[in-house]
Design a protein around this motif. Sequence first.
Motif, PDB file in Angstrom:
ATOM      1  N   LEU A 224      42.044  36.720  52.009  1.00  0.00           N
ATOM      2  CA  LEU A 224      42.826  35.350  52.424  1.00  0.00           C
ATOM      3  C   LEU A 224      43.269  34.804  51.432  1.00  0.00           C
ATOM      4  N   VAL A 225      43.242  34.458  50.055  1.00  0.00           N
ATOM      5  CA  VAL A 225      44.482  34.233  49.177  1.00  0.00           C
ATOM      6  C   VAL A 225      45.284  34.920  48.500  1.00  0.00           C
ATOM      7  N   GLN A 226      44.584  35.830  48.014  1.00  0.00           N
ATOM      8  CA  GLN A 226      45.419  36.718  47.302  1.00  0.00           C
ATOM      9  C   GLN A 226      46.206  37.907  48.253  1.00  0.00           C
ATOM     10  N   ARG A 227      45.400  38.032  49.547  1.00  0.00           N
ATOM     11  CA  ARG A 227      46.109  38.931  50.457  1.00  0.00           C
ATOM     12  C   ARG A 227      45.659  40.648  49.867  1.00  0.00           C
ATOM     13  N   ASP A 228      44.939  40.969  49.482  1.00  0.00           N
ATOM     14  CA  ASP A 228      44.483  42.054  48.928  1.00  0.00           C
ATOM     15  C   ASP A 228      43.160  42.696  49.160  1.00  0.00           C
ATOM     16  N   GLU A 229      43.793  43.232  50.185  1.00  0.00           N
ATOM     17  CA  GLU A 229      42.382  43.863  50.945  1.00  0.00           C
ATOM     18  C   GLU A 229      41.743  44.985  49.748  1.00  0.00           C
ATOM     19  N   GLU A 230      42.589  45.898  49.849  1.00  0.00           N
ATOM     20  CA  GLU A 230      42.005  47.067  48.714  1.00  0.00           C
ATOM     21  C   GLU A 230      41.223  46.536  47.440  1.00  0.00           C
ATOM     22  N   GLN A 231      41.581  44.958  46.614  1.00  0.00           N
ATOM     23  CA  GLN A 231      40.541  44.631  45.714  1.00  0.00           C
ATOM     24  C   GLN A 231      39.623  43.356  46.299  1.00  0.00           C
ATOM     25  N   ALA A 232      39.738  43.191  47.608  1.00  0.00           N
ATOM     26  CA  ALA A 232      38.255  42.838  47.987  1.00  0.00           C
ATOM     27  C   ALA A 232      37.403  43.976  48.847  1.00  0.00           C
ATOM     28  N   ARG A 233      37.660  44.530  49.296  1.00  0.00           N
ATOM     29  CA  ARG A 233      36.965  45.818  49.399  1.00  0.00           C
ATOM     30  C   ARG A 233      36.015  46.527  48.257  1.00  0.00           C
ATOM     31  N   ARG A 234      36.669  46.718  47.589  1.00  0.00           N
ATOM     32  CA  ARG A 234      36.495  46.987  45.928  1.00  0.00           C
ATOM     33  C   ARG A 234      35.264  46.910  45.197  1.00  0.00           C
ATOM     34  N   ALA A 235      35.550  44.738  45.496  1.00  0.00           N
ATOM     35  CA  ALA A 235      34.685  43.948  44.723  1.00  0.00           C
ATOM     36  C   ALA A 235      33.625  43.578  45.785  1.00  0.00           C
ATOM     37  N   LEU A 236      33.596  44.012  47.656  1.00  0.00           N
ATOM     38  CA  LEU A 236      32.483  43.477  47.754  1.00  0.00           C
ATOM     39  C   LEU A 236      31.718  45.062  47.908  1.00  0.00           C
ATOM     40  N   THR A 237      31.931  45.997  48.009  1.00  0.00           N
ATOM     41  CA  THR A 237      31.199  46.596  48.395  1.00  0.00           C
ATOM     42  C   THR A 237      31.048  46.698  46.868  1.00  0.00           C
ATOM     43  N   ILE A 239      29.655  44.238  45.568  1.00  0.00           N
ATOM     44  CA  ILE A 239      28.755  43.573  45.361  1.00  0.00           C
ATOM     45  C   ILE A 239      27.541  43.986  46.140  1.00  0.00           C
ATOM     46  N   ARG A 240      27.641  44.283  46.896  1.00  0.00           N
ATOM     47  CA  ARG A 240      27.234  44.876  48.268  1.00  0.00           C
ATOM     48  C   ARG A 240      26.582  45.789  48.455  1.00  0.00           C
ATOM     49  N   GLY A 241      27.050  46.750  47.061  1.00  0.00           N
ATOM     50  CA  GLY A 241      26.300  48.281  47.087  1.00  0.00           C
ATOM     51  C   GLY A 241      25.983  48.972  47.913  1.00  0.00           C
ATOM     52  N   THR A 242      27.187  49.075  48.996  1.00  0.00           N
ATOM     53  CA  THR A 242      27.510  49.968  50.079  1.00  0.00           C
ATOM     54  C   THR A 242      28.315  50.089  50.631  1.00  0.00           C
ATOM     55  N   THR A 243      29.458  51.089  50.692  1.00  0.00           N
ATOM     56  CA  THR A 243      31.017  50.846  51.251  1.00  0.00           C
ATOM     57  C   THR A 243      30.521  50.581  52.992  1.00  0.00           C
ATOM     58  N   GLU A 244      29.915  50.312  53.281  1.00  0.00           N
ATOM     59  CA  GLU A 244      29.526  50.038  55.183  1.00  0.00           C
ATOM     60  C   GLU A 244      30.502  47.542  55.025  1.00  0.00           C
ATOM     61  N   ILE A 245      31.410  47.681  54.788  1.00  0.00           N
ATOM     62  CA  ILE A 245      31.873  46.456  54.428  1.00  0.00           C
ATOM     63  C   ILE A 245      32.526  46.220  55.449  1.00  0.00           C
ATOM     64  N   ASP A 246      33.144  47.173  56.840  1.00  0.00           N
ATOM     65  CA  ASP A 246      33.861  46.845  57.325  1.00  0.00           C
ATOM     66  C   ASP A 246      33.956  45.456  58.511  1.00  0.00           C
ATOM     67  N   ASP A 247      32.707  45.482  58.487  1.00  0.00           N
ATOM     68  CA  ASP A 247      32.096  44.401  59.970  1.00  0.00           C
ATOM     69  C   ASP A 247      32.452  43.189  58.943  1.00  0.00           C
ATOM     70  N   GLU A 248      31.902  43.456  57.600  1.00  0.00           N
ATOM     71  CA  GLU A 248      32.616  41.664  56.984  1.00  0.00           C
ATOM     72  C   GLU A 248      33.643  41.045  56.804  1.00  0.00           C
ATOM     73  N   ILE A 249      34.480  42.329  56.328  1.00  0.00           N
ATOM     74  CA  ILE A 249      35.860  42.489  56.341  1.00  0.00           C
ATOM     75  C   ILE A 249      36.305  41.776  56.874  1.00  0.00           C
ATOM     76  N   LYS A 250      35.684  42.375  58.552  1.00  0.00           N
ATOM     77  CA  LYS A 250      36.896  41.793  59.492  1.00  0.00           C
ATOM     78  C   LYS A 250      36.322  40.296  60.358  1.00  0.00           C
ATOM     79  N   ASP A 251      35.289  39.698  59.785  1.00  0.00           N
ATOM     80  CA  ASP A 251      34.654  38.677  59.904  1.00  0.00           C
ATOM     81  C   ASP A 251      34.693  37.546  59.118  1.00  0.00           C
TER      82      ASP A 251
END
Length: 479
Positions: A224-237, A239-251
Amino acid sequence: MYSENTSSLLERQESTGRKMSGGGTTGALLYAVSAAVLGMLQFGFNTGVINAPREFIENFINENYSVNSGTVFSVIVSIFAIGGMIGCPLASWIADKRGRKFALIVNAAFGVIGAVFMGFSKVSTSLAMLIIGRFLIGINCGFATTASPTYVSEVAPVRLRGAFGTVNQLAVAFGLVGGQILGIDVILGSNEGWPWLLGLAIVPSAVQCVMLPFAPESPRYLLLVQRDEEQARRALTKIRGTTEIDDEIKDMHDEDRAEKQEEKFTVGDLLRMESLRTPMIIGIVMHLSQQLGGINAVLYYSASIFVSTGLTERDARLASIGVGSMLFIMALVSIPLMDRLGRRTLQLCGLGGMTLFSILMTIAFFTYENNTTMSVFAVLFTLLYVAFFGVGPSSIPWMILSELFGQGARSAAVSVGALVNWFANFIVGLTFIPLSDLLGNFVFLPFTILLIIFFAFTYFKLPETKNRTIEEVTALFKK
């Protein structure tokens, strides 16, 4: 008093009503949270650690300087809060400009430098080093009360966010108890040991310096600040230990759009608009009740208070451990009570109990001479005073501002509350010793009077926010 910034930060992100998806606890999540909350442990440690070595620090001052050691010690105690006042807004600015992780690393460096100054102050025969060290460690702790809860709330899954938020509060209490235990005679409570005692502040900051480079950046910041969705997805994956993060990114995207639609308010708007001014006054009074009720007089000077009731220096330092332990216990007890009994009820209960036991403390101060039983009761009343502080005033002032304001005004309101809180902390730390010299056994009387005023204000002005939406609460002030 301390880490309850957590609650307001949690509310800030959840108030849009959107439910982020999220996984459970993972090793990466626990590692990230552990690295961040060391800053809150540092805050608790440096709040409690200055209490026990007062006698030895004043000896150092008297041996090397021709000044009033009591007055100088008050400055050493209170300069910590001046640093805190600077650290809070500095944390927000750096965290938004350079990221949460970078902000935490910078803050850890402040902690290391401050600890080095304090630890080497005696061997350098430098009072200035001691004061500068306390100032820098104050910046570190004020910074941590903003940066650490922000990071923890942004990396935790929403369903676990409240649980992880309480870790901040427990870390503060644990650090407080740890500082008081290390300050007893058989460990570091001596003329030789006090520089080591203060210098131990280097440990949590140094550990953070080692851990944080390997911790992930906040996915929310990256997206939301850096506008770097690729890095955000990598970090969230990670932290969550899963690639199923689309819903959280959308939220996160949905929450961002909702925030942008909110009208933004400045600090000036809080004063000009009646619908904002009233809850701002309530929030300010709640923060003042936390500090001007006298709790930091106990946290900073409990050993001196207990000596004044007839205990020996050694027994007073041991009794002081009970103060931190009581706060730790009440941190655990108050968590389930918050949503069951409500904010207003707990705040009134806490202020009422503090008022009662501050009166009983004063009575005990007058009757302890040649009466060991009353010395024991003086300690007991002090511990119960601290217990009632833990019931409500410890956490509710930080929480209530997030519940009195909508999204657009919340950030400004929380900033004002933090500034008021640290400034009141500074006033208590600076004035308690002169006040004690002036009033003697009546030293808690001003706090008692203020507690009565705060109780009455809370009873008549503070609405209950339990089970009410932000919209329902803010509507109360628009009528």
